[in-house]
Design a protein around this motif. Structure first.
Motif, PDB file in Angstrom:
ATOM      1  N   SER A  39       0.815  -1.211   0.000  1.00 11.77           N
ATOM      2  CA  SER A  39       0.000   0.000   0.000  1.00 11.77           C
ATOM      3  C   SER A  39       0.852   1.265   0.000  1.00 11.77           C
ATOM      4  O   SER A  39       2.006   1.263   0.436  1.00 11.77           O
ATOM      5  N   GLN A  40       0.233   2.328  -0.485  1.00 10.94           N
ATOM      6  CA  GLN A  40       0.890   3.634  -0.517  1.00 10.94           C
ATOM      7  C   GLN A  40       1.168   4.119   0.900  1.00 10.94           C
ATOM      8  O   GLN A  40       2.186   4.746   1.176  1.00 10.94           O
ATOM      9  N   ASP A  59      -0.813  -0.126  -9.778  1.00 11.72           N
ATOM     10  CA  ASP A  59      -1.231   1.193  -9.266  1.00 11.72           C
ATOM     11  C   ASP A  59      -0.439   1.564  -8.019  1.00 11.72           C
ATOM     12  O   ASP A  59      -0.162   2.743  -7.781  1.00 11.72           O
ATOM     13  N   VAL A  60      -0.083   0.563  -7.211  1.00 15.08           N
ATOM     14  CA  VAL A  60       0.666   0.865  -5.983  1.00 15.08           C
ATOM     15  C   VAL A  60       2.038   1.433  -6.358  1.00 15.08           C
ATOM     16  O   VAL A  60       2.502   2.412  -5.762  1.00 15.08           O
ATOM     17  N   ASN A 103       1.430   4.957  -7.628  1.00 14.38           N
ATOM     18  CA  ASN A 103       1.064   5.873  -6.538  1.00 14.38           C
ATOM     19  C   ASN A 103       2.261   6.220  -5.654  1.00 14.38           C
ATOM     20  O   ASN A 103       2.442   7.366  -5.240  1.00 14.38           O
ATOM     21  N   GLU A 154       4.540   8.581  -7.514  1.00 10.85           N
ATOM     22  CA  GLU A 154       3.960   9.935  -7.549  1.00 10.85           C
ATOM     23  C   GLU A 154       4.144  10.630  -6.202  1.00 10.85           C
ATOM     24  O   GLU A 154       4.546  11.791  -6.135  1.00 10.85           O
ATOM     25  N   MET A 155       3.868   9.899  -5.139  1.00  9.88           N
ATOM     26  CA  MET A 155       3.991  10.477  -3.788  1.00  9.88           C
ATOM     27  C   MET A 155       5.442  10.857  -3.490  1.00  9.88           C
ATOM     28  O   MET A 155       5.708  11.970  -3.036  1.00  9.88           O
ATOM     29  N   GLU A 164      -8.999  -0.641  -9.858  1.00 10.51           N
ATOM     30  CA  GLU A 164      -7.952   0.374  -9.688  1.00 10.51           C
ATOM     31  C   GLU A 164      -7.756   0.718  -8.222  1.00 10.51           C
ATOM     32  O   GLU A 164      -8.693   0.679  -7.425  1.00 10.51           O
ATOM     33  N   PRO A 167      -6.804   3.849  -6.101  1.00 10.40           N
ATOM     34  CA  PRO A 167      -6.636   5.293  -6.332  1.00 10.40           C
ATOM     35  C   PRO A 167      -5.450   5.885  -5.565  1.00 10.40           C
ATOM     36  O   PRO A 167      -5.072   5.379  -4.508  1.00 10.40           O
ATOM     37  N   TYR A 168      -4.911   6.964  -6.130  1.00 14.01           N
ATOM     38  CA  TYR A 168      -3.849   7.716  -5.452  1.00 14.01           C
ATOM     39  C   TYR A 168      -4.451   8.447  -4.261  1.00 14.01           C
ATOM     40  O   TYR A 168      -5.569   8.930  -4.315  1.00 14.01           O
ATOM     41  N   ARG A 169      -3.700   8.521  -3.160  1.00 14.96           N
ATOM     42  CA  ARG A 169      -4.179   9.262  -1.990  1.00 14.96           C
ATOM     43  C   ARG A 169      -3.192  10.371  -1.653  1.00 14.96           C
ATOM     44  O   ARG A 169      -1.981  10.197  -1.789  1.00 14.96           O
ATOM     45  N   GLU A 170      -3.744  11.505  -1.222  1.00 11.38           N
ATOM     46  CA  GLU A 170      -2.869  12.593  -0.771  1.00 11.38           C
ATOM     47  C   GLU A 170      -2.365  12.225   0.618  1.00 11.38           C
ATOM     48  O   GLU A 170      -3.142  12.185   1.572  1.00 11.38           O
TER      49      GLU A 170
END
Ligand code: G3P
Length: 285
Positions: free
Chosen positions: A132-133, A175-176, A179, A182-183, A247, A249-252
């Motif tokens: 996980s992110q 996706d992980v 994400n 990206e983070m 999917e 999703p990306y999280r802030e």
């Protein structure tokens, strides 16, 4: 030949390390960039009656001779119900002496990161069984204070998202990877390298290359398929199409919290640790 990611082999057999290295060199690349191992992969090749830890050590020593300039991941192992962070640090300190280019795999759990926080100041680490992110946010913060630069080099820190095991559960594992990258990129510090792991097919490789994952570790069978296809690389407009996978999703997520405040739990991490232990036990007995 150029790849935007370092190319590793995921396995327990030095013969595969050698063959992958040779194939890459024949293709015009400088050779294999590294190797990941784990207790399951080592157990698969261990002859019965062998001393498991000696076998693990001999295996990575052979690998190290084949790719002295790459890194070779060596995992800490123990009964998940009793393995402490102190024991993990002690195993890490021992395993890092096995070869000059070792890197220690620690699990993506509270205890694993307790050990990582200490050991990342002493040697390189690879945080494994990441799903996980949020776990990746914890890894980032726990390892932020690395040892000061030594001879212009810092101990490396990798995080290994296991994409195939998420795919197996119907989730889009890649996706992980996307994400986390990206983070980390948004935050601007690249001290944690993203190592795409649990790769099952060529599209995983292509998308990881497209995302510029720092490292990709590939089982030999999938590597061979990719090599036989001419080391295909993704076009600029590559679309990673995975019908049927949900999917993620990306999280802030801010990377400025105490690492213990992030949610480190993931079922697949727990299942994975138990499976590694069970597989290892099969050769220890
Ligand atoms: O690099 C991690 C890998 O060894 C796990 O792969 O196929 O068992 O999910 P897999």
């Amino acid at each position: 030949m150029y790849f935007p990611s370092r190319i590793f082999i995921d396995g327990g057999d030095p013969a595969e390390t050698k063959e992958a290295d040779t194939i890459l060199k024949k293709g015009g690349y400088h050779g294999l960039d590294g190797q990941t191992t784990n207790p399951t992969l080592i157990a698969k090749r261990a002859p019965s009656g062998v001393k498991a830890l000696d076998f693990y050590k001999d295996t990575v020593r052979e690998m190290s001779k084949i790719i002295p300039n790459g890194t070779i991941s060596i995992q800490v192992i123990g009964d998940p119900s009793t393995l402490t962070s102190e024991e993990m640090v002690s195993q890490a300190r021992d395993r890092i002496t096995w070869i000059p280019n070792g890197i220690i795999k620690l699990p993506c759990t509270q205890k694993g990161l307790d050990a990582a926080e200490i050991f990342c100041k002493e040697g390189p680490i690879n945080i494994t069984l990441n799903f996980s992110q949020e776990q990746a946010a914890a890894v980032y913060v726990a390892t932020l204070r690395l040892a000061p630069l030594a001879q212009g080099k810092r101990n490396e820190v990798y995080i290994s998202p296991f994409v195939g095991r998420l795919d197996d559960k119907g989730e889009k594992g890649m996706d992980v990877v996307a994400n986390i990258l990206e983070m980390y990129r948004a935050f601007g510090d690249s001290h944690v390298k993203v190592l795409t792991a649990s790769v099952r097919n060529v599209p995983h490789i292509l998308y990881a290359l497209w995302l510029k994952s720092d490292i990709i570790t590939i089982p030999f069978k999938v590597f061979k398929e990719w090599a036989d296809g001419g080391f295909l690389q993704p076009p600029k407009d590559y679309l990673y199409d995975t019908p049927g996978l949900t999917e993620i999703p990306y999280r802030e997520i801010n990377l400025d919290q105490d690492w213990k405040s992030y949610d480190l739990h993931h079922d697949l991490t727990d299942v994975g640790i138990q499976r590694f232990w069970d597989d290892w036990n099969a050769i220890v007995k």
